[in-house]
Design a protein around this motif. Sequence first.
Motif, PDB file in Angstrom:
ATOM      1  N   ARG A  52      -4.739   6.027  -7.243  1.00 57.09           N
ATOM      2  CA  ARG A  52      -3.301   5.815  -7.116  1.00 57.09           C
ATOM      3  C   ARG A  52      -2.605   7.013  -7.751  1.00 57.09           C
ATOM      4  O   ARG A  52      -2.710   7.242  -8.954  1.00 57.09           O
ATOM      5  CB  ARG A  52      -2.866   4.519  -7.802  1.00 57.09           C
ATOM      6  N   HIS A  84       0.614   9.346  -8.811  1.00 54.91           N
ATOM      7  CA  HIS A  84       2.009   9.239  -9.231  1.00 54.91           C
ATOM      8  C   HIS A  84       2.576  10.645  -9.434  1.00 54.91           C
ATOM      9  O   HIS A  84       1.890  11.542  -9.926  1.00 54.91           O
ATOM     10  CB  HIS A  84       2.134   8.445 -10.533  1.00 54.91           C
ATOM     11  N   ASN A  85       3.841  10.813  -9.053  1.00 54.97           N
ATOM     12  CA  ASN A  85       4.580  12.072  -9.272  1.00 54.97           C
ATOM     13  C   ASN A  85       3.914  13.249  -8.571  1.00 54.97           C
ATOM     14  O   ASN A  85       3.512  14.246  -9.194  1.00 54.97           O
ATOM     15  CB  ASN A  85       4.720  12.367 -10.766  1.00 54.97           C
ATOM     16  N   CYS A 102      -6.141  18.009 -18.815  1.00 58.73           N
ATOM     17  CA  CYS A 102      -6.312  16.593 -18.489  1.00 58.73           C
ATOM     18  C   CYS A 102      -7.245  15.958 -19.507  1.00 58.73           C
ATOM     19  O   CYS A 102      -8.122  16.634 -20.067  1.00 58.73           O
ATOM     20  CB  CYS A 102      -6.879  16.446 -17.069  1.00 58.73           C
ATOM     21  N   VAL A 135      -1.984  16.422 -16.929  1.00 58.08           N
ATOM     22  CA  VAL A 135      -2.371  15.370 -15.990  1.00 58.08           C
ATOM     23  C   VAL A 135      -3.016  14.252 -16.806  1.00 58.08           C
ATOM     24  O   VAL A 135      -3.887  14.512 -17.642  1.00 58.08           O
ATOM     25  CB  VAL A 135      -3.349  15.880 -14.914  1.00 58.08           C
ATOM     26  N   ASP A 163      -5.778   5.601 -11.942  1.00 58.82           N
ATOM     27  CA  ASP A 163      -4.392   6.044 -11.777  1.00 58.82           C
ATOM     28  C   ASP A 163      -4.287   7.471 -12.274  1.00 58.82           C
ATOM     29  O   ASP A 163      -4.813   7.813 -13.350  1.00 58.82           O
ATOM     30  CB  ASP A 163      -3.444   5.147 -12.558  1.00 58.82           C
ATOM     31  N   TRP A 173      -1.472  10.542 -13.059  1.00 60.77           N
ATOM     32  CA  TRP A 173      -0.079  10.920 -13.240  1.00 60.77           C
ATOM     33  C   TRP A 173       0.000  12.435 -13.384  1.00 60.77           C
ATOM     34  O   TRP A 173      -0.566  13.003 -14.328  1.00 60.77           O
ATOM     35  CB  TRP A 173       0.514  10.267 -14.484  1.00 60.77           C
ATOM     36  N   TYR A 174       0.708  13.084 -12.462  1.00 59.20           N
ATOM     37  CA  TYR A 174       1.017  14.507 -12.586  1.00 59.20           C
ATOM     38  C   TYR A 174       2.350  14.628 -13.326  1.00 59.20           C
ATOM     39  O   TYR A 174       3.366  14.105 -12.880  1.00 59.20           O
ATOM     40  CB  TYR A 174       1.097  15.169 -11.216  1.00 59.20           C
ATOM     41  N   MET A 175       2.313  15.321 -14.455  1.00 64.35           N
ATOM     42  CA  MET A 175       3.476  15.406 -15.335  1.00 64.35           C
ATOM     43  C   MET A 175       4.171  16.756 -15.178  1.00 64.35           C
ATOM     44  O   MET A 175       3.544  17.737 -14.746  1.00 64.35           O
ATOM     45  CB  MET A 175       3.039  15.181 -16.785  1.00 64.35           C
ATOM     46  N   GLN A 231       1.611   8.561 -21.486  1.00 63.91           N
ATOM     47  CA  GLN A 231       1.707   8.316 -20.042  1.00 63.91           C
ATOM     48  C   GLN A 231       0.571   7.422 -19.550  1.00 63.91           C
ATOM     49  O   GLN A 231       0.790   6.527 -18.717  1.00 63.91           O
ATOM     50  CB  GLN A 231       1.664   9.653 -19.302  1.00 63.91           C
ATOM     51  N   ALA A 232      -0.631   7.613 -20.066  1.00 56.74           N
ATOM     52  CA  ALA A 232      -1.773   6.800 -19.641  1.00 56.74           C
ATOM     53  C   ALA A 232      -1.841   5.450 -20.346  1.00 56.74           C
ATOM     54  O   ALA A 232      -2.636   4.594 -19.935  1.00 56.74           O
ATOM     55  CB  ALA A 232      -3.081   7.566 -19.873  1.00 56.74           C
TER      56      ALA A 232
END
Length: 459
Positions: free
Chosen positions: A256, A258-259, A271, A373, A409, A411-413, A438-439
């Motif tokens: 999944r 995100h961003n 990461c 990430v 999941d 998430w690219y920040m 974020q995680a």
Amino acid sequence: MARLKMKTSALVAMPFLHFRICGRLQLEQTTTERGHIKQIFQMWLEVFGLSVLSLVLLCTCCESMNHCYLRLLEHLFEYTSLQLETARRQKPRQPRLERGKGGNQAAMLPQQSQELMQKMSTEVASHKDAFNARIEQCCDVLADGLRLVLEDEVTPRFAAAAPPPGEWNLLTRNLRHRKRHLNWRLFILWLIGVILRYSLLVPLRTLGCSSCLLLVTLVTGLLGQLPEWSFKRRLVHMALRPCFRLTTWCIPVVRRIHNVQHLPSSGICVCNHTSPLDVLVLMCDVHYSLTGQRHDGILGLIQRALGRASPHLWFERRVLGERESLGLVLRLHATGPARPPILLFPEGTCINNTAVMQFKKGSFAICNVVYPVAVRYDRRFGDAFWDSTRCSMMRYILMVISSWSIKCDVWYMPAFKRRQNESAIDFSNRVKAAIAAQAGIEDLPWDGNLKRWNPVRDW
């Protein structure tokens, strides 16, 4: 006389006619050969295009199928949790019954025996008081030591995390935690799951992953023969991304994202690190230049295959010269205009995805801009953590493909810029705290290399 002249002229012209005819035949032959080569090249180009298109369509269909598969597993795990709760309530409490039986037997003893037992208990109590008086001075030290042992927050990060209380994903490796509460329904579900996974899913996934490894090896071998053209990076990205996505479907890994607007295009990408699957998950979106420990076996085969198509940096961690030269090479790579982004794991080791541990400052001294990430795995369907100190790579692959699935999941920040007068350590701590927040996992200041080296026993 005229006939003789005609014959002589014909004899003289024969070699020239022969050369002209041979030249025409050779020209026609080369033309036909070029035409055949052009047709063969066009045919293989069409086959390659159709293969890439079919891979993309197959991956898209398989992603939707994987989501349906995960919903089915969620309903199954809910039923398992209900059965565990009912079995826990119906389970008789044996220790209390035994204590009750012991109390009845003590009440049935004669009065003289009870008086004798009371005298003995008083003597034992006096001895205990004397012993307690001797060790009373060191009780505080013992309590502090036990508290430190019980509240250790580092060692559990280097082992697979225990499943949440009241849940069970029907995997054999977690059966020891739920063995007390199994009823016949749960036993039948577990047995069906074992037969299904090891008789159907494991052979199919093994065949699929082997085919994907062969495909990646062939594709990188072909791309490695190309010269360093300007469009080679784009060609490598277009060719390898479907291969990686097909591999995630064969395992399967359900992602999944995100961003997506913050996808890195150059520079340094950092990461949190859980397993080699992190690379597979992230390479499905962007083609990175990888850095890491040089390995042998199947992981070394993958490293050598990827190194043929694009620049990757493999080094030996225990060789000081290679680590020092790595910083210079990374700095030159990060400042290159046509270079892919570099993927770094600043923790330096795999953590079980319950915390983010200390980031090495060298990763943040290379460039003033980094792209964080955050990756978090859902342990309900299968644990992605790789404990390299206890588990070999082949055993880890068997554990992954024998799980129900791997769900994560990503998430690219937004890019983090180094502040003025900010040291590399402060910069790394700020990025680490943002990734942990974020995680939704803990932020710990400890070094992850404690997994490999025992702490010093001196104070």
